[in-house]
Design an enzyme around this catalytic site. Structure first.
Site, short mmCIF file in Angstrom:
data_model
loop_
_atom_site.label_atom_id
_atom_site.label_comp_id
_atom_site.label_asym_id
_atom_site.label_seq_id
_atom_site.Cartn_x
_atom_site.Cartn_y
_atom_site.Cartn_z
N ARG A 38 -8.78 43.67 11.50
CA ARG A 38 -8.31 45.05 11.49
C ARG A 38 -8.97 45.89 12.58
O ARG A 38 -8.29 46.59 13.34
CB ARG A 38 -8.58 45.69 10.13
N ASP B 137 -10.77 34.58 18.75
CA ASP B 137 -10.63 34.54 17.30
C ASP B 137 -9.95 33.23 16.95
O ASP B 137 -8.78 33.03 17.28
CB ASP B 137 -9.80 35.72 16.78
N ALA C 175 -19.97 45.62 14.09
CA ALA C 175 -19.59 44.70 13.01
C ALA C 175 -20.72 44.58 12.00
O ALA C 175 -20.83 45.39 11.07
CB ALA C 175 -19.19 43.35 13.59
N ARG C 176 -21.59 43.59 12.19
CA ARG C 176 -22.75 43.40 11.33
C ARG C 176 -23.91 42.91 12.20
O ARG C 176 -23.73 42.11 13.12
CB ARG C 176 -22.47 42.37 10.23
N ASP D 220 -24.45 49.77 16.52
CA ASP D 220 -24.29 50.64 15.35
C ASP D 220 -24.82 49.96 14.10
O ASP D 220 -24.98 50.61 13.07
CB ASP D 220 -22.81 50.98 15.17
N GLU E 143 -31.17 46.91 8.26
CA GLU E 143 -30.92 48.32 8.54
C GLU E 143 -31.80 49.17 7.61
O GLU E 143 -31.77 48.96 6.40
CB GLU E 143 -29.45 48.67 8.30
N HIS F 238 -25.25 53.19 11.74
CA HIS F 238 -24.12 52.63 11.00
C HIS F 238 -23.08 53.71 10.68
O HIS F 238 -22.75 53.96 9.51
CB HIS F 238 -24.59 51.95 9.71
N ILE F 239 -22.55 54.33 11.72
CA ILE F 239 -21.60 55.43 11.54
C ILE F 239 -20.18 55.05 11.94
O ILE F 239 -19.27 55.88 11.87
CB ILE F 239 -22.02 56.66 12.38
#
Length: 328
Positions: free
Chosen positions: A158, A178, A238-239, A262, A267, A286-287
């Site tokens: 997404r 991907d 992402a992560r 981010d 975290e 993380h925004i």
């Protein structure tokens, strides 16, 4: 129709505005959790009594057999958040209950943040802003336009697919890695399918949009980071777990790359972490997904899927049991 909203009062009020609740009440009776904090299993069971639809969000626990047995007519769970893994159980699938999430709404915010990082970093605005505050004026030799460059997108879900859509507004080449997206689908999106190593060697910007899975853990390791071009901008919305952060800190210490992060692992990063002091790192808390007014996107997505369910149309955020092993 009875709709049970399981999330705690504070979480609900951040996501659902009065107009959203009014819209939900047009569909039927809405039961709210007026307690603060995350609902216990007993509290969730009580709220679910007789429900046809349940709305969950961050902080909600698993919908266990004990919870579900109090809602024998439950047909749909709308998760007002991203990953459904915290709430999904085998009991849910056994009962044939459909599940939907708000990943697309969150993905739009993620992609927009990645676009912002892309433009500002290529324009060298971070350094130029620091310099002007300190009395300088240029030089602008490090500025690059979003033109004639290669943009690498890692992950075509997404968020990644929306980032591709946004980048198509620029005169750039877009590479997509991907393994679950074939060449035809990549072409429809407006990208060229590429292997990861090919993408890393060719890209001026690499934007990461893969889920956190055992297969993606530290996929950006020392060897792959070394493949990237000098002056490449690495964006991670992402992560944090997908990057070997020690290897990235070492690579950034050479001054070769520029990173916009981010997310980190953990975290927040420790106060003495190199990411907090290296000049070629932008670190945000993380925004990217949805913050403040952006959370209304999630409520809107929930209402859209509830409307689709009632009208017998496909659910935009539907998650199926067989997808669970590849989802974040």
């Amino acid at each position: 129709m009875k709709i049970a909203m399981l999330q705690g009062k504070e979480t609900r009020e951040k996501v659902f505005r009065p107009e959203h609740l009014a819209r939900l009440r047009e569909f039927g009776d809405v039961t709210l959790n007026e307690e603060s904090g995350n609902p216990t299993e007993e509290r969730a069971r009580s709220l679910m009594a007789g429900a046809d639809v349940a709305i969950t969000s961050w902080g909600c626990g698993p919908l266990t057999e004990k919870v579900l047995e109090n809602a024998p007519n439950l047909k749909l769970v709308l998760h007002a958040a991203g990953t459904v893994k915290p709430i999904v159980t085998d009991a849910l699938w056994r009962r044939g209950i459909r599940v939907s999430n708000a990943t697309e709404a969150l993905g739009k915010g993620v992609a927009e943040t990645a676009l912002g990082f892309t433009i500002v970093s290529l324009k060298d605005m971070w350094r130029l802003s620091r310099g002007t505050r300190e009395g300088g004026w240029g030089p602008v030799s490090g500025v690059r336009e979003v033109y004639g460059l290669t943009i690498g997108v890692v992950g075509g879900g997404r968020a990644g697919s929306h980032y591709v859509k946004l980048m198509r507004q620029f005169d750039v080449r877009i590479l997509l890695y991907d393994p679950f997206v074939d060449e035809n689908r990549a072409r429809e999106m407006g990208a060229e399918k590429a292997e990861l190593e090919e993408l890393l060697r060719a890209s001026d910007v690499v934007s990461i949009h893969v889920p956190s899975l055992p297969e993606t853990y530290r996929m950006f390791d020392e060897a792959r980071l070394a493949m990237m071009k000098d002056d490449c901008v690495l964006i991670n919305t992402a992560r944090g777990s997908v990057i070997d952060e020690a290897a990235l800190a070492a690579e950034l210490g050479k001054g070769r790359l520029f990173a916009c992060l981010d997310v980190t692992d953990p975290e927040p990063p420790p106060p003495d972490h190199p990411f907090r002091r290296l000049p070629n790192v932008i670190l945000t808390p993380h925004i990217a997904g949805a913050v403040n007014n952006g959370l209304a996107r999630i409520a809107h997505a929930v209402i859209q899927d509830l409307t689709a369910f009632i009208e017998g149309r496909p659910l935009n955020g539907e998650v199926r049991e067989e997808q669970m092993h590849v989802l974040a």
